[in-house]
Design an enzyme around this catalytic site. Structure first.
Site, PDB file in Angstrom:
ATOM      1  CG  HIS A  65      -1.886   0.996   1.143  1.00  0.00           C
ATOM      2  ND1 HIS A  65      -1.753   2.203   1.531  1.00  0.00           N
ATOM      3  CD2 HIS A  65      -3.332   1.076   0.642  1.00  0.00           C
ATOM      4  CE1 HIS A  65      -2.656   3.027   1.427  1.00  0.00           C
ATOM      5  NE2 HIS A  65      -3.852   2.462   1.073  1.00  0.00           N
ATOM      6  CD  GLU A  99      -5.201   1.597  -3.095  1.00  0.00           C
ATOM      7  OE1 GLU A  99      -6.596   1.872  -2.744  1.00  0.00           O
ATOM      8  OE2 GLU A  99      -4.597   1.149  -2.442  1.00  0.00           O
TER       9      GLU A  99
END
Ligand code: PEP
Length: 251
Positions: free
Chosen positions: A104, A160
């Site tokens: 992430h 993302e």
């Protein structure tokens, strides 16, 4: 592969990471409420919730029977050993996790995650049988380097863009996200051949209830990975229903 409830790759995906936002009582209350609503979406989607490590077991006990998978936001690349403060893939499986997010943007920006650690973690997670959600910005080739076609069966990719994640950001437009997903799909196919086209691609970054329908309707978007908008049960359930009704790309 660890079986995850309702796991069929062609079903659209909806998941959330709670990041570091919930205490145990809040987590269990959320899980119980979501389990009560799961009949609206669980059989039509691959749905998952990623709590912080200490919450996984309690949340999994409630959500897995309702058809919602539970997983982790990070994992170490070694199965055991003298790695103070770390958690391994087998430990996650022991407490009911079936999926893990790796790489992430916040882990890369704040906790020293590198392309090498991402690759090592992805390999370890897959070897243990965890489904692996690899978070990428624009560099999918690096994150998936070294995997085999067999490994790919356990891989999901979350696109993302760093500029779209978190407070004060704006989401990619559906057209931007779709275009980027098409490029990522082509890059994975370039690395792995035809098997690469089946890897589910989730969009993440400032997804909202209002924005979700147009995103999930895009032909290259197989699912949504949601932060803030899914931190309430109502938010998760509303977006999950949208995903269930509108569907993702059917491979
Ligand atoms: C994320 O951080 O992965 C994310 C998708 O967050 P948000 O939806 O809050 O932008």
């Amino acid at each position: 592969m660890t079986a995850i409830p309702g796991d069929e790759m062609s079903k659209p995906w909806i998941g959330t990471s709670w990041k570091m936002t919930k205490r145990l009582s809040e987590a269990v209350a959320y899980a119980e409420a979501l389990a009560g609503l799961a009949a609206h979406f669980a059989h039509l989607t691959n749905s998952f919730v990623l709590p912080a490590f200490p919450l996984i077991e309690s949340v999994a006990r409630v959500l897995r029977p309702a058809g919602v998978s539970v997983g982790a936001q990070n994992v170490h690349w070694m199965p055991s050993g003298a790695f103070t403060g770390e958690v391994s893939a087998p430990m996650l499986i022991d407490v009911g996790a079936s999926i893990v997010a790796i790489g992430h943007a916040e882990r890369r920006a704040m906790f020293g995650e590198t392309d090498q650690t991402v690759r090592d973690k992805v390999g370890a997670a897959l070897a243990s049988g965890l489904r692996t959600l690899v978070c990428v910005g624009e560099s999918v080739k690096i994150a998936l380097g070294g995997l085999t076609v067999t490994d790919l069966a356990g891989v999901l990719v979350a696109y993302e863009p760093v500029w779209a994640i978190g407070e004060g950001s704006t989401p990619a437009t559906p057209a931007q996200a779709n275009d980027m997903h098409g490029q990522i799909r082509a890059a994975i196919a370039h690395l792995f051949g035809g098997a690469g086209t089946a890897v589910p691609l989730l969009y993440g970054g400032s997804v909202t209830r209002d924005g979700a329908p147009a995103l999930i309707a895009q032909d290259q978007i197989d699912g949504l990975f949601v932060g803030r908008a899914a931190w309430t049960v109502e938010g998760f359930a509303a977006i999950a229903r949208t995903v269930a009704e509108t569907g993702g790309r059917v491979s």
